[in-house]
Design an enzyme around this catalytic site. Sequence first.
Site, PDB file in Angstrom:
ATOM      1  N   SER A 142       0.846  -1.188   0.000  1.00  0.00           N
ATOM      2  CA  SER A 142       0.000   0.000   0.000  1.00  0.00           C
ATOM      3  C   SER A 142       0.882   1.238   0.000  1.00  0.00           C
ATOM      4  CB  SER A 142      -0.885   0.004   1.241  1.00  0.00           C
ATOM      5  OG  SER A 142      -1.566   1.233   1.396  1.00  0.00           O
ATOM      6  N   TYR A 178      -3.241  -0.269  10.760  1.00  0.00           N
ATOM      7  CA  TYR A 178      -2.988  -0.735   9.401  1.00  0.00           C
ATOM      8  C   TYR A 178      -1.695  -0.139   8.847  1.00  0.00           C
ATOM      9  CZ  TYR A 178      -3.821  -1.600   4.415  1.00  0.00           C
ATOM     10  OH  TYR A 178      -3.694  -2.000   3.108  1.00  0.00           O
TER      11      TYR A 178
END
Length: 345
Positions: A143, A156
């Site tokens: 990501s 996260y």
Amino acid sequence: MITSHSPRVVVITGASGGIGRASARVFAARGDRVALLARGTTGLEAAASEVHALGGTALPISVDTADHDALEVAADRVENELGPIDVWVNDAFTSVFARFIDIEPDEFRRVTEVSYLGFVNGTRTALRRMLPRDQGVIVQVGSALAHRGIPLQSAYCGAKHAMWGFHESLLTELRHDRSSVRVTSVAMPGVNTPQFTWVLSRLPKQAQPVPPFYAPEVAARGVLYAAEHPERRAYWVGIATAGTIIANRVAGGLLDRYLARTGVSSQQTAQDKPADKPNNLWHPVDGPDGQDFGPTGPFPDRALNHSPQQWASQHRRALAATGALALGTTLVAGRTSRSPARRAS
């Protein structure tokens, strides 16, 4: 680099929904044998049906990637039923949408166990089978948030940052050993997946990906390309990913202030969060009597279906060569146009 189009054995974690589900479809479309790993059952069975319909072979296995022993058992089953694993895609994750102070210690630990240690477990499990054969590809679905933290996603972001450090460390070890096993990463932008329907949220409004965001099919094409071209350490998908990573490298402090002003509101819609919203932190939301959420989240009309940046990233050598050729042609033309004047003088 994978050049053959003969069927491969591909393992995808988090395959019941989102990017994992979309990735299963693209691998199936090329005739691969796809092992689908996730905790739920309804989504796995639906994914298996799609793989079969697209011409692939499917093996759905319900397993929690945070459980290393269970993952080893699953991998043994894959190799016994489908054959030696050629490609392993780590994608399973969970998260909590909340300010850090509002996330309980056991919740933070659970996100870390799934979203970071699940990748570590999957990688170890794959390597134990690939290294003795000296072949195979591991794709880490990363990501932009592996390189830049944002508000409301501390658990996260921490897991993805840890994954990136682990990825770099492993790369150096494999290169030191002159191993033919390849590991690569795909940094994703915001993607319209069902996570915004089922991730635990303590926000007052409905959570959404940071715009601009993309359809899961765009992410899946990035995963497939990385699996077939694993010689690069990482790929970026989406102009937002490239912009975020580059901006953080050159002006991290300015980005801190920008995200402090915009990061909270940009991750929420104007609608209130549903009172009966499920969450998958501890248990899957697609049990035997549950819903199949598929790959797509609640914002299909706003998701981009193409990424010119992704194409450019995948073809940067050709673009560089074309640019060099164009520059050379321009210089030659300029010299030619000036030569008569020099002769006249």
